[in-house]
Design an enzyme around this catalytic site. Structure first.
Site, mmCIF file in Angstrom:
data_model
loop_
_atom_site.group_PDB
_atom_site.id
_atom_site.type_symbol
_atom_site.label_atom_id
_atom_site.label_comp_id
_atom_site.label_asym_id
_atom_site.label_seq_id
_atom_site.Cartn_x
_atom_site.Cartn_y
_atom_site.Cartn_z
ATOM 1 N N ARG B 41 -3.680 4.582 9.400
ATOM 2 C CA ARG B 41 -4.494 3.512 8.803
ATOM 3 C C ARG B 41 -5.951 3.723 9.177
ATOM 4 N NH1 ARG B 41 -2.754 -2.675 9.648
ATOM 5 N NH2 ARG B 41 -3.412 -2.349 11.782
ATOM 6 N N SER B 110 3.965 -5.009 3.425
ATOM 7 C CA SER B 110 3.651 -6.098 4.359
ATOM 8 C C SER B 110 4.040 -7.433 3.742
ATOM 9 C CB SER B 110 2.140 -6.170 4.623
ATOM 10 O OG SER B 110 1.698 -5.068 5.357
ATOM 11 N N LYS B 139 -5.555 -8.577 11.552
ATOM 12 C CA LYS B 139 -5.346 -9.463 10.397
ATOM 13 C C LYS B 139 -5.909 -10.843 10.703
ATOM 14 C CE LYS B 139 -2.541 -6.682 7.909
ATOM 15 N NZ LYS B 139 -2.864 -6.190 6.580
#
Lengths: 213, 213
Positions: B41, B110, B139
Site C-alpha cells: 500500500r 474492505s 482510516k
C-alpha cells in the site's frame, strides 16, 4: 476506433477546471462546439467516482460518435468500456497499459521533450500530447516548452501530435503558426463563460488553418 | 493461488507507516516473522512508482511462495503480475476488478459493516477485510467498529474474514477472543522497532489460539 488522425480539437473535461459546472453539461457543450475527442480528468476522484463519471460521459460521447479517453487510470478505462486512456510520464508504462486495454483502444501519452515524444511513439502511443506549450496551472511543475519545438516534433513523429498547455483563443494562432494542427485545451473550454462558444471558436480557427495547408 | 483459507497474519507493507525503512527490507522481515500474505500500500505513489515497488516486492514474495496483493490499483496489480488486488469501498467495484484480473487472482474487499461484508462475499471477494476494529491513523474517517461484530460477521460470511484496524500485540487477544482467526496489521509491523520480531509475536499468538479451537 484507433484513429486520431482527424482530431484537431481535443477537449479535456477536467473536474477541477470545471468548478461547480456539471461535467456532462460541459461535455455536451464541447461536443456541440466541435470537439473531436474528449478526455475525462478528475485527479481528486476515487476510482469509483471516476468510473461513474466515465459512464455518464460515455452516454454522451457515444451518441456523438466521438471518443472518450480517461486520464491516468487504465483500469477505470477498461471497466467503463471507454475508448482509451491518457498516460502521463508517471502513470503505467505504455506497454503495460496496452496489455490491459488491448490493441483497439487508444493510448495517448504526455510528453515534454522531443526525446519523450519519440519514445512514446516507439512504445506504441496512438497519439502524443506535447507540452506544456505555455504556463498552465494544471502542470505547475513543468517548465513551459514554448512553440519552438512544435515544428521539430511534428516532423520527427508520425503519430498525431496534440499540443497542450495554456492554449486559448488568444494564443492559438501562434501555436498553429509554429506548425500545430491539433490542440488539447482544458481551461479555454472548461472555465469559459460559454464552453460551447469557446470550443466553436477554437475549432473554427483550427479548421480554417487546416484548409489553408 | 485463489485460497486465503490458511492465512492468519496478513501484513500490509505501507509506505507511510514504514517511514524511511525500505519496503523490501520490511517485506523480508515480515515474511521471516511468519506473515502468510503481504499487501503493498502506497497511497502517495504514482502508478509507475507503485508498479516498480510491486515488482521489487514480488521478487521477495515469490521466493517465499506467499501472495502479494496490491492496494487499490487493479491495473498496477495486473501489470506487475501480482497475486491480487485489495479494494476499498471507493475503489473499482469488485465485478469490474474481477473482469480485469481474471478468476485466478485474489480480490479482497474492505468492509465496515455486516451488510458490506455480506455484499462483498456476494460480489465474489476472495477474502473480506473487516474494520477498523480499533482507532487507527490509517482510516481517520471511519468510526472504529469494536470487537462486537467480529463473531456475527464470521458466522454470516463463509469467505475468510480478516480483521483490521489498530490491531497490535497489546489488543490481539481481545480480537481473537471475539472470534477472529485472521488479522491484518499495518503499524504493528511496519512501525515496529523490529518488524520481524513483531510479526513473529503476532503469528505465535494467532497460531496458539488456532490450535486450541
Amino acid at each position: 476506433m484507433r484513429s486520431c488522425s482527424r482530431w484537431t480539437l481535443y477537449v479535456i473535461v477536467d473536474r477541477a477546471a470545471a468548478g461547480s459546472r456539471p461535467l456532462d453539461e460541459l461535455a455536451a457543450g464541447a461536443i456541440r462546439g466541435g470537439a473531436d475527442a474528449l478526455q475525462l480528468r478528475d485527479k481528486a476522484a476515487s476510482a469509483r467516482q471516476l468510473l461513474e463519471e466515465a459512464r455518464r460521459l460515455l452516454a454522451i460521447t457515444r451518441r456523438a460518435r466521438i471518443p472518450l479517453i480517461i486520464n491516468d487510470r487504465a483500469d477505470v478505462a477498461a471497466a467503463a468500456g471507454a475508448d482509451g486512456v491518457h498516460l502521463g510520464q508517471d502513470d503505467l508504462p505504455l506497454p503495460e497499459a496496452r496489455r490491459l486495454l488491448g490493441p483497439r483502444r487508444l493510448i495517448g501519452q504526455s510528453t515534454h521533450s522531443l526525446e519523450q515524444a519519440a519514445a512514446a511513439e516507439a512504445a506504441g502511443a496512438d497519439y502524443i500530447g506535447f507540452g506544456p506549450i505555455f504556463p498552465t496551472p494544471t502542470k505547475p511543475d513543468y517548465e513551459p516548452i514554448g512553440t519552438g519545438l512544435i515544428g521539430p516534433v511534428a516532423s520527427r513523429v508520425r503519430r498525431p501530435v496534440v499540443c497542450i498547455g495554456g492554449i486559448d483563443r488568444g494564443n492559438l494562432e501562434q501555436v498553429i503558426d509554429a506548425g500545430a494542427t491539433r490542440v488539447a485545451v482544458v481551461r479555454a473550454v472548461c472555465a469559459a463563460a460559454d464552453p460551447e462558444a469557446a470550443a466553436r471558436d477554437l475549432k473554427a480557427l483550427l479548421t480554417r488553418h487546416a484548409a489553408r495547408r
